[in-house]
Design a protein around this motif. Sequence first.
Motif, mmCIF file in Angstrom:
data_model
loop_
_atom_site.group_PDB
_atom_site.id
_atom_site.type_symbol
_atom_site.label_atom_id
_atom_site.label_comp_id
_atom_site.label_asym_id
_atom_site.label_seq_id
_atom_site.Cartn_x
_atom_site.Cartn_y
_atom_site.Cartn_z
ATOM 1 N N UNK A 63 0.841 -1.190 0.000
ATOM 2 C CA UNK A 63 0.000 0.000 0.000
ATOM 3 C C UNK A 63 0.874 1.237 0.000
ATOM 4 N N UNK A 64 0.338 2.333 -0.472
ATOM 5 C CA UNK A 64 1.047 3.603 -0.386
ATOM 6 C C UNK A 64 0.344 4.499 0.622
ATOM 7 N N UNK A 65 1.043 4.912 1.651
ATOM 8 C CA UNK A 65 0.469 5.783 2.675
ATOM 9 C C UNK A 65 1.402 6.970 2.838
ATOM 10 N N UNK A 66 0.895 8.169 2.539
ATOM 11 C CA UNK A 66 1.722 9.378 2.638
ATOM 12 C C UNK A 66 3.052 9.205 1.916
ATOM 13 N N UNK A 67 3.002 8.670 0.718
ATOM 14 C CA UNK A 67 4.185 8.466 -0.122
ATOM 15 C C UNK A 67 5.120 7.378 0.403
ATOM 16 N N UNK A 68 4.766 6.719 1.475
ATOM 17 C CA UNK A 68 5.566 5.607 1.995
ATOM 18 C C UNK A 68 4.927 4.306 1.527
ATOM 19 N N UNK A 69 5.743 3.303 1.278
ATOM 20 C CA UNK A 69 5.222 1.987 0.914
ATOM 21 C C UNK A 69 5.099 1.138 2.177
ATOM 22 N N UNK A 70 3.944 0.500 2.299
ATOM 23 C CA UNK A 70 3.651 -0.349 3.448
ATOM 24 C C UNK A 70 3.155 -1.687 2.910
ATOM 25 N N UNK A 76 -6.803 -15.842 12.160
ATOM 26 C CA UNK A 76 -6.351 -15.141 10.956
ATOM 27 C C UNK A 76 -5.659 -13.881 11.415
ATOM 28 N N UNK A 77 -4.453 -13.646 10.952
ATOM 29 C CA UNK A 77 -3.728 -12.456 11.368
ATOM 30 C C UNK A 77 -3.171 -11.747 10.154
ATOM 31 N N UNK A 78 -3.233 -10.434 10.195
ATOM 32 C CA UNK A 78 -2.644 -9.598 9.164
ATOM 33 C C UNK A 78 -1.591 -8.715 9.811
ATOM 34 N N UNK A 79 -0.405 -8.676 9.208
ATOM 35 C CA UNK A 79 0.634 -7.778 9.669
ATOM 36 C C UNK A 79 0.832 -6.686 8.623
ATOM 37 N N UNK A 80 1.197 -5.502 9.108
ATOM 38 C CA UNK A 80 1.528 -4.382 8.239
ATOM 39 C C UNK A 80 2.852 -3.819 8.687
ATOM 40 N N UNK A 81 3.632 -3.353 7.726
ATOM 41 C CA UNK A 81 4.919 -2.772 8.062
ATOM 42 C C UNK A 81 5.508 -2.015 6.890
ATOM 43 N N UNK A 82 6.517 -1.198 7.142
ATOM 44 C CA UNK A 82 7.151 -0.448 6.055
ATOM 45 C C UNK A 82 7.948 -1.368 5.148
ATOM 46 N N UNK A 83 7.913 -1.068 3.836
ATOM 47 C CA UNK A 83 8.686 -1.849 2.868
ATOM 48 C C UNK A 83 10.133 -1.426 2.969
#
Length: 143
Positions: free
Chosen positions: A44-51, A136-143
């Motif tokens: 995903x793109x959040x505030x120009x950062x890739x996550x 079921x688990x979802x993780x999110x983090x910076x690329x």
Amino acid sequence: MSQPADDNLPEGKLAIEILGPILNLMPTNGLPVANRIGMDAGILGINSEKVFSYSKIAIGFDLEIGAQLVSDLVNDTASLGKPAIINPVVLFPVGTTGETIKRVLIEISEAAERNGIIVGKGHTEITRTVKQMILIATVLGPV
């Protein structure tokens, strides 16, 4: 993969010939990389950062199932980046004890903390629709 005569799909992952056309219909505007067959994680793109966003499932009441799922998520996403947030969803069958629910949720929390991951939102429910625990688990983090 053949489809049963009554048009009911078999248990398990959806066949590529069924899932592929469905995914092709879904809009991917705003995603730096479109989600498609064979991609286990979205970016995903959040505030120009890739996550990155990555999900996994575990079924059953095995000891330390929550901790193992967190460990698997960390290992599976190592090439993408370090998970920062985990959002677990846990469905328990009717008759599950409060002690079992507590054990599973604490396992997830402690494993996340050991890996420097914050437990974000989640969902915990007892439901007649499941016969075993489904995590079921979802993780999110910076690329």
